[in-house]
Motif scaffolding. Structure first.
Motif, PDB file in Angstrom:
ATOM      1  N   LEU A   1      53.066  42.928  59.821  1.00 25.05           N
ATOM      2  CA  LEU A   1      52.924  42.932  58.372  1.00 25.05           C
ATOM      3  C   LEU A   1      54.289  43.061  57.712  1.00 25.05           C
ATOM      4  O   LEU A   1      55.082  43.930  58.064  1.00 25.05           O
ATOM      5  CB  LEU A   1      52.035  44.107  57.943  1.00 25.05           C
ATOM      6  N   ARG A   2      54.544  42.187  56.755  1.00 21.96           N
ATOM      7  CA  ARG A   2      55.769  42.262  55.962  1.00 21.96           C
ATOM      8  C   ARG A   2      55.429  42.950  54.646  1.00 21.96           C
ATOM      9  O   ARG A   2      54.613  42.451  53.857  1.00 21.96           O
ATOM     10  CB  ARG A   2      56.322  40.858  55.713  1.00 21.96           C
ATOM     11  N   PRO A   3      56.012  44.122  54.380  1.00 20.23           N
ATOM     12  CA  PRO A   3      55.696  44.837  53.132  1.00 20.23           C
ATOM     13  C   PRO A   3      55.898  43.955  51.914  1.00 20.23           C
ATOM     14  O   PRO A   3      56.835  43.158  51.848  1.00 20.23           O
ATOM     15  CB  PRO A   3      56.668  46.019  53.147  1.00 20.23           C
ATOM     16  N   HIS A   4      54.991  44.078  50.949  1.00 18.19           N
ATOM     17  CA  HIS A   4      54.999  43.318  49.704  1.00 18.19           C
ATOM     18  C   HIS A   4      54.753  41.830  49.933  1.00 18.19           C
ATOM     19  O   HIS A   4      55.120  40.996  49.098  1.00 18.19           O
ATOM     20  CB  HIS A   4      56.310  43.530  48.937  1.00 18.19           C
ATOM     21  N   ALA A   5      54.126  41.506  51.057  1.00 22.05           N
ATOM     22  CA  ALA A   5      53.768  40.115  51.336  1.00 22.05           C
ATOM     23  C   ALA A   5      52.681  39.659  50.366  1.00 22.05           C
ATOM     24  O   ALA A   5      51.803  40.432  49.982  1.00 22.05           O
ATOM     25  CB  ALA A   5      53.282  39.982  52.776  1.00 22.05           C
ATOM     26  N   ARG A   6      52.726  38.403  49.991  1.00 18.25           N
ATOM     27  CA  ARG A   6      51.713  37.808  49.122  1.00 18.25           C
ATOM     28  C   ARG A   6      50.779  36.966  49.983  1.00 18.25           C
ATOM     29  O   ARG A   6      51.187  35.954  50.552  1.00 18.25           O
ATOM     30  CB  ARG A   6      52.358  36.968  48.021  1.00 18.25           C
ATOM     31  N   LEU A   7      49.543  37.407  50.063  1.00 17.76           N
ATOM     32  CA  LEU A   7      48.558  36.776  50.938  1.00 17.76           C
ATOM     33  C   LEU A   7      47.313  36.427  50.132  1.00 17.76           C
ATOM     34  O   LEU A   7      47.279  36.592  48.910  1.00 17.76           O
ATOM     35  CB  LEU A   7      48.198  37.724  52.089  1.00 17.76           C
ATOM     36  N   LEU A   8      46.296  35.941  50.816  1.00 19.62           N
ATOM     37  CA  LEU A   8      44.991  35.710  50.213  1.00 19.62           C
ATOM     38  C   LEU A   8      44.030  36.779  50.713  1.00 19.62           C
ATOM     39  O   LEU A   8      44.083  37.171  51.884  1.00 19.62           O
ATOM     40  CB  LEU A   8      44.454  34.329  50.573  1.00 19.62           C
ATOM     41  N   LEU A   9      43.154  37.253  49.834  1.00 18.41           N
ATOM     42  CA  LEU A   9      42.150  38.238  50.197  1.00 18.41           C
ATOM     43  C   LEU A   9      40.773  37.630  49.969  1.00 18.41           C
ATOM     44  O   LEU A   9      40.482  37.139  48.873  1.00 18.41           O
ATOM     45  CB  LEU A   9      42.318  39.508  49.359  1.00 18.41           C
ATOM     46  N   LYS A  10      39.944  37.641  50.997  1.00 19.48           N
ATOM     47  CA  LYS A  10      38.573  37.133  50.894  1.00 19.48           C
ATOM     48  C   LYS A  10      37.615  38.311  50.917  1.00 19.48           C
ATOM     49  O   LYS A  10      37.532  39.034  51.910  1.00 19.48           O
ATOM     50  CB  LYS A  10      38.252  36.178  52.035  1.00 19.48           C
ATOM     51  N   HIS A  11      36.899  38.496  49.809  1.00 25.42           N
ATOM     52  CA  HIS A  11      35.930  39.585  49.669  1.00 25.42           C
ATOM     53  C   HIS A  11      34.600  38.968  49.271  1.00 25.42           C
ATOM     54  O   HIS A  11      34.485  38.370  48.191  1.00 25.42           O
ATOM     55  CB  HIS A  11      36.397  40.581  48.610  1.00 25.42           C
ATOM     56  N   GLY A  12      33.600  39.072  50.134  1.00 28.59           N
ATOM     57  CA  GLY A  12      32.334  38.408  49.859  1.00 28.59           C
ATOM     58  C   GLY A  12      32.531  36.910  49.794  1.00 28.59           C
ATOM     59  O   GLY A  12      33.025  36.290  50.740  1.00 28.59           O
ATOM     60  N   THR A  13      32.196  36.306  48.655  1.00 27.47           N
ATOM     61  CA  THR A  13      32.379  34.861  48.475  1.00 27.47           C
ATOM     62  C   THR A  13      33.561  34.542  47.573  1.00 27.47           C
ATOM     63  O   THR A  13      33.754  33.392  47.196  1.00 27.47           O
ATOM     64  CB  THR A  13      31.097  34.245  47.882  1.00 27.47           C
ATOM     65  N   ARG A  14      34.352  35.541  47.215  1.00 26.05           N
ATOM     66  CA  ARG A  14      35.502  35.327  46.336  1.00 26.05           C
ATOM     67  C   ARG A  14      36.796  35.419  47.134  1.00 26.05           C
ATOM     68  O   ARG A  14      36.968  36.312  47.974  1.00 26.05           O
ATOM     69  CB  ARG A  14      35.522  36.354  45.198  1.00 26.05           C
ATOM     70  N   THR A  15      37.727  34.498  46.851  1.00 27.27           N
ATOM     71  CA  THR A  15      39.052  34.535  47.450  1.00 27.27           C
ATOM     72  C   THR A  15      40.074  34.616  46.329  1.00 27.27           C
ATOM     73  O   THR A  15      40.019  33.850  45.361  1.00 27.27           O
ATOM     74  CB  THR A  15      39.315  33.283  48.308  1.00 27.27           C
TER      75      THR A  15
END
Length: 412
Positions: A317-331
């Motif tokens: 993990l790179r601190p302050h990385a910008r990623l995608l988060l998938k929660h339920g059916t929302r990304t």
């Protein structure tokens, strides 16, 4: 590792007659080639060449079998610390876990590590399978000592006494796996299969408040269904019936359920795990990624989430990385803060860290671009969990749990 998981799975499949004749013949031939006098049942599940060469499980091997009482999906997961992420994968959807220990070794570091993962992922029921009892001459005193040792560990991790069943067995010769063994007259509990067939499997999600992430909006363009507007999804927790008051999140709008539809017709009620289409009393701007919840039980809607991550990616993990988060059916987009701590699975403590590497479990704070309706994972697993995804490759980097589900772990 080496405690006999694959052999136990093979024994279950073999003794419940869930294996095809040609598979049995192939295992028998391979066993003869290895110079074995009895079939090596682990070959029924250790399908990777590397697994057969090393004699260990690397991947998660899924097998399906059934008895007249129940149908089972069985995940044979690795024991080695190098494959903790595979253990997390298997445990994340389990209703019951079978944790093996070698009767000759008792509770060891990997036993503590796996029990910690099971507690973290809130697996509700656990079987302590003390394997290879034939190699300790069916010594009752030794087996009772292992049971007592593990009971203390289980309590420290939050497992209730009635959630843990101890079964002494031998996967190699079949003692107490499917058939009761005459060599353990001092044991009056169930066989492993008998316990699996009878243990309650109604999860905590059934009694939890209603939650349903919307997957799709159904608008047929036919004359007889011109005014039909339905919201399709899978009930994540609780139940829903026509007449129930619901809230649409994250907008916070309120309405009432008028119909609960399925492909087979309308339902009077639908519980967790059921895929349905809901019709509402009001025309609301509702789309994929929104969530329907029971009115009065709304989860918090937030853009800042304190979470526990199980790091699955090969790169740390790179601190302050910008990623995608998938929660339920929302990304949505997310920025991951610097890790606050990680779990030391050898000492069952939290230690300071500035990064998370493959197989690490640690605590972080996330900031999402869009507000999300989240429950604590300890309350509702389905809406308290999420995935972190690498935007360029689409690879899953971490499994996330909202809150601190393993609060019993102490900080050093």
């Amino acid at each position: 590792m080496d405690d006999g998981k694959s052999t136990l799975v093979g024994r279950l499949l073999y003794d419940t007659k869930s294996v095809l004749a040609d598979q049995i013949e192939a295992v028998q031939r391979a066993s003869v080639d290895k110079g074995l006098s009895t079939p090596d049942l682990s070959l029924l599940v250790d399908g990777l060449r590397a697994e057969r060469e090393q004699g260990i499980t690397i991947d998660v091997a899924y097998r399906y079998f059934s008895t007249p009482t129940r149908e089972f999906v069985l995940a044979d997961t690795p024991g080695h610390v190098q494959y903790t992420r595979n253990t997390v994968t298997g445990a994340s959807t389990a209703e019951l876990a079978v944790l093996l220990v070698d009767a000759r070794n008792g509770v060891v570091e990997q036993t503590r590590r796996h029990a910690t993962v099971l507690a973290l992922l809130r697996v509700p029921r656990l079987v302590l399978a003390i394997n290879k009892i034939d190699l300790v001459e069916y010594d009752e005193g030794l087996l009772r000592a292992i049971e007592k040792d593990f009971a203390g560990l289980a309590r420290s991790l939050g497992f209730a006494d009635d959630a843990v069943q101890t079964i002494p067995l031998s996967a190699l010769v079949g003692d107490n796996v499917v058939d009761r063994s005459e060599r353990t007259p001092w044991y009056d509990g169930p066989t492993l299969l008998g316990h699996l067939e009878s243990v309650p499997v109604v999860g905590p999600e059934v009694a939890a408040p209603f939650r349903m992430p919307v997957q799709y909006v159904i608008r047929p363009r036919t004359d007889d269904l011109h005014d039909y507007r339905g919201y399709a999804g899978r009930v994540a927790s609780g139940s829903v019936s026509p007449g129930d008051a619901v809230t649409v999140l994250p907008e916070g709008l309120s309405t009432t359920v008028t119909h609960v539809d399925t492909a087979d017709g309308p339902l009077e009620s639908a519980a967790a795990g059921r895929s349905i289409t809901i019709r509402l009393a009001d025309d609301i701007d509702l789309s994929r990624g929104d969530m329907l919840v029971a009115a009065g039980t709304e989860p918090r809607v937030t853009s800042e989430i304190e979470a526990t991550l199980c790091w699955l990616g090969d790169k740390p993990l790179r601190p302050h990385a910008r990623l995608l988060l998938k929660h339920g059916t929302r990304t949505t987009q997310v920025m991951v803060g610097a890790p606050e701590s990680r779990v030391d699975t050898e000492t069952l403590t939290e230690v300071d860290t500035d990064t998370l590497a493959l197989n690490d479990i640690g605590r972080v704070t996330l900031r999402t671009a869009d507000p999300l309706p989240v429950d604590d994972y300890a309350d509702i697993r389905a809406t308290g969990s999420f995935l972190l995804i690498d935007p360029p490759s689409g690879n899953t980097l971490a499994a996330g749990l909202v809150g601190n589900p393993l609060s019993v772990i102490t900080r050093t």
